[in-house]
Every structure is written in C-alpha cells, then in structure tokens.
Write an enzyme that holds these catalytic residues in place. Structure first.
Site, PDB file in Angstrom:
ATOM      1  N   TYR A  56       0.849  -1.190   0.000  1.00 27.27           N
ATOM      2  CA  TYR A  56       0.000   0.000   0.000  1.00 27.27           C
ATOM      3  C   TYR A  56       0.883   1.238   0.000  1.00 27.27           C
ATOM      4  O   TYR A  56       1.488   1.600   1.027  1.00 27.27           O
ATOM      5  CB  TYR A  56      -0.929   0.018   1.218  1.00 27.27           C
ATOM      6  CG  TYR A  56      -1.972  -1.076   1.232  1.00 27.27           C
ATOM      7  CD1 TYR A  56      -2.238  -1.859   0.114  1.00 27.27           C
ATOM      8  CD2 TYR A  56      -2.708  -1.332   2.383  1.00 27.27           C
ATOM      9  CE1 TYR A  56      -3.188  -2.866   0.153  1.00 27.27           C
ATOM     10  CE2 TYR A  56      -3.671  -2.333   2.414  1.00 27.27           C
ATOM     11  CZ  TYR A  56      -3.899  -3.100   1.298  1.00 27.27           C
ATOM     12  OH  TYR A  56      -4.847  -4.090   1.342  1.00 27.27           O
ATOM     13  N   ARG A 209     -16.581   0.431  -2.756  1.00 30.09           N
ATOM     14  CA  ARG A 209     -15.669   1.438  -3.317  1.00 30.09           C
ATOM     15  C   ARG A 209     -16.395   2.764  -3.566  1.00 30.09           C
ATOM     16  O   ARG A 209     -16.168   3.437  -4.550  1.00 30.09           O
ATOM     17  CB  ARG A 209     -14.994   0.914  -4.594  1.00 30.09           C
ATOM     18  CG  ARG A 209     -14.305  -0.428  -4.407  1.00 30.09           C
ATOM     19  CD  ARG A 209     -13.525  -0.855  -5.635  1.00 30.09           C
ATOM     20  NE  ARG A 209     -13.131  -2.250  -5.550  1.00 30.09           N
ATOM     21  CZ  ARG A 209     -12.098  -2.738  -4.874  1.00 30.09           C
ATOM     22  NH1 ARG A 209     -11.331  -1.900  -4.204  1.00 30.09           N
ATOM     23  NH2 ARG A 209     -11.818  -4.023  -4.854  1.00 30.09           N
TER      24      ARG A 209
END
Length: 332
Positions: A56, A209
């Site tokens: 990430y 999302r």
C-alpha cells in the site's frame, strides 16, 4: 464498539476495522495528518483493528501507522495490527506472487521495521502463488508464528477448498475477501467454510468502493484514480447504471435516518458473527458513518427490504477487470 473474536482462537477485535489502503493515495490524495486524524477518531470510537500491507503506497501506509504509534505512546496496546505480503515483481517488472518462506519473512521484516514493531497481530498471504501447494505455504506461516514474528495467520482472496487444505497444516485465523451488497461471492461457500473452521471472514470494500454511500466518487474524478478508471463497475455505461441502482438504498437509508454507508456496514456485519469489516476512508466524517454502521442492529424486516432494493447480482460489471483478477482464486 461491538467486539468479535478473530476466529475460534481469538483475540477479540472491533467488528469494524480500518482498511489502511486509503492511507496511501489509493482513492485520492491524502496526508499523514489526515490519516492520523482517522486513527485518533478510531481510538475514541473503540475501533481496535488496523489492516495494511507492504504494497500500500510501497510501504507508505505502514510507515504512517508506525509513525503514529511512535508519536502516541500507549496506542500500540490498543490496536490489533494486520499486514500482508506476497505481491511482488519479476525481473521484467511484471506483477507476480511469491509465497516462499524467504520472501514472506523478508517482506515481513521490512513491514515490522516500518511499523516499529517486533511482531504483528495478524499476517496474511496477500495472494497465492499457484505453483506452491497451499499446505506448504501454511507451514511457512506457522514457522513465522513459532518465531514470534506473527500472532495470527491469514490468507487473502482464497477459495473455500484452499482454506480447507491450509487448515490441515495449521489453524487459519482469518480469510480476507471483498464482501458487500455489491459483491456477494463469499456467499458461494467461503462464508460457510469460514464459520465451519472457526476462521474469521474479514470483509474489505464493504461500501462498494463508494457506490454504497451517500456520496459516490464522481464520474469526473475516476480518470484520476489508477484502479477505478479501468474497473468495470466504474466505466460507462456501468457507472451510471450502478449509481441508479444504488439510489434506492440511499433513499431507504434516509428514511431510516441513517447514512447509506452505515446501512451497508450493518448489512455486512449481520451476515455472521464471524464476520468483521475493514472499510477504508480518507475522511473523519465518513469514518463516523462507518462507526454508526457497526453500532446498528438491523431487524429482519430491514434486512429483507435491503435485499429487495439490491438483490444478488444487481451490479453492472465485474468487480475486477482481467488484470485485476489475476491472483484472487476463482471458484464459481
């Protein structure tokens, strides 16, 4: 905050966690200060679980968390921290997966350094390397556990049959998979298998999302987001169709006096006592909506109404394109 056991062996963690991919510009630009504000809000709300990964932001998310823990003494004991490894690149720079013990341990050591820790509470194999038997990979994880570098063992995006195979080698504490009103794949065996084996199902992207919120990401913003601009659900005409489909959930949430994100989170947590969720956010205000969802107890009638509004299979487009779908195990 509602607590749930991380699998049959525990420990108890908050039913709502933080998906820290959002600390690394994945859904838009952010700052360390903004991420720190979310972590402070988590402490205030009793949210104890943080989920991150070595990839990430190429370590940025872990570094942000590590700096926060360093600068706020006593917070390490209040957080249950999970990270992942296995996604890497080959000599040509192509994305691939490495489940060897040497790679997993080396990447874990890097994560521990960035986090400022001597162990993590949960460590996942982020993606399976198909040519190594999962029993062997589970053995690698058990060795890392014996060394004291990890407490819990997890796998991300594996099939129910792979979970059963891994569990013959060692107990698997958690399996992480996308699960929301928009993505119901875990209901095709994974949800049940996790319950049977005493494994927690850690649900990510539980607000679709942003589709399952009051303020979905605007169409004009999507070309700036590397992942979403090629994701089938966010490409026209699918994007507009998905916005129209989820408008009903926004209307129903408003009728109940809740945010849409809260309703989406409450629905996920209602799918089993072994389910926890790790939505990500860059907004303290949106984080409050996620916390709200973890505190909701939906009635059978409300759950049935949500299913009427968004029945299985309503979403336009696959959750991943072909490139994004390399790695997650397909089993139905």
């Amino acid at each position: 905050m509602k607590l749930r056991k991380l699998g049959k062996n525990g420990p108890e963690i908050s039913a709502l966690g933080i998906g820290a991919m959002s600390f690394a510009n994945f859904y838009g630009p952010t700052t360390e200060e903004n991420s720190y504000a979310i972590l402070h809000a988590a402490l205030e709300a009793g949210v104890t679980h943080i989920d991150t990964s070595n990839v990430y932001g190429m370590g940025r998310s872990e570094t942000t968390i590590g700096t926060f823990l360093r600068d706020n003494p006593g917070t390490r004991e209040r957080f249950h921290i999970a990270t992942k490894a296995a996604i890497t690149k080959d000599a040509q720079g192509n994305r691939c997966f490495d489940n060897s013990l040497a790679h997993l341990e080396s990447e874990l050591d890097g994560s521990l350094k960035r986090l400022g820790l001597d162990h993590v509470d949960l460590f996942y194999v982020h993606r399976r390397q198909a040519d190594i038997p999962i029993e062997e990979v589970a053995g690698h994880m058990a060795l890392l556990q014996q060394k004291g570098k990890i407490k819990g063992i997890g796998f991300s995006e594996i099939a129910p049959y792979s979970l059963r195979r891994a569990a013959t080698e060692c107990h698997v504490d958690a399996v992480q998979n996308e699960y929301s009103l928009a993505t119901r794949l875990p209901e095709m065996g994974l949800l049940r298998t996790c319950a049977e084996l005493g494994t927690a199902l850690v649900a990510f992207s539980s607000v679709g999302r942003s589709l399952l919120t009051d303020t979905p990401i605007p169409l004009e913003t999507i070309p700036n987001l590397e992942f979403l601009r090629v994701n089938p659900r966010f490409i026209e005409p699918n994007y507009s169709a998905n916005i129209a489909a989820t408008d009903g959930l926004r209307t129903y949430a408003a009728e109940l006096g809740h945010s849409t994100a809260a309703l989406a989170i409450a629905w996920v947590l209602a799918q089993g006592e072994h389910v926890v969720t790790i939505p990500g956010t860059r907004s303290v205000g949106h984080f409050a909506q996620l916390v709200e969802g973890a505190q909701l107890e939906l009635t059978p009638a409300q759950l049935a109404r949500i299913e009427e509004i968004l029945p299985v299979g309503w979403a336009w487009g696959d959750r991943y394109n072909e490139a994004q779908n390399i790695g997650p195990e397909r089993y139905c």
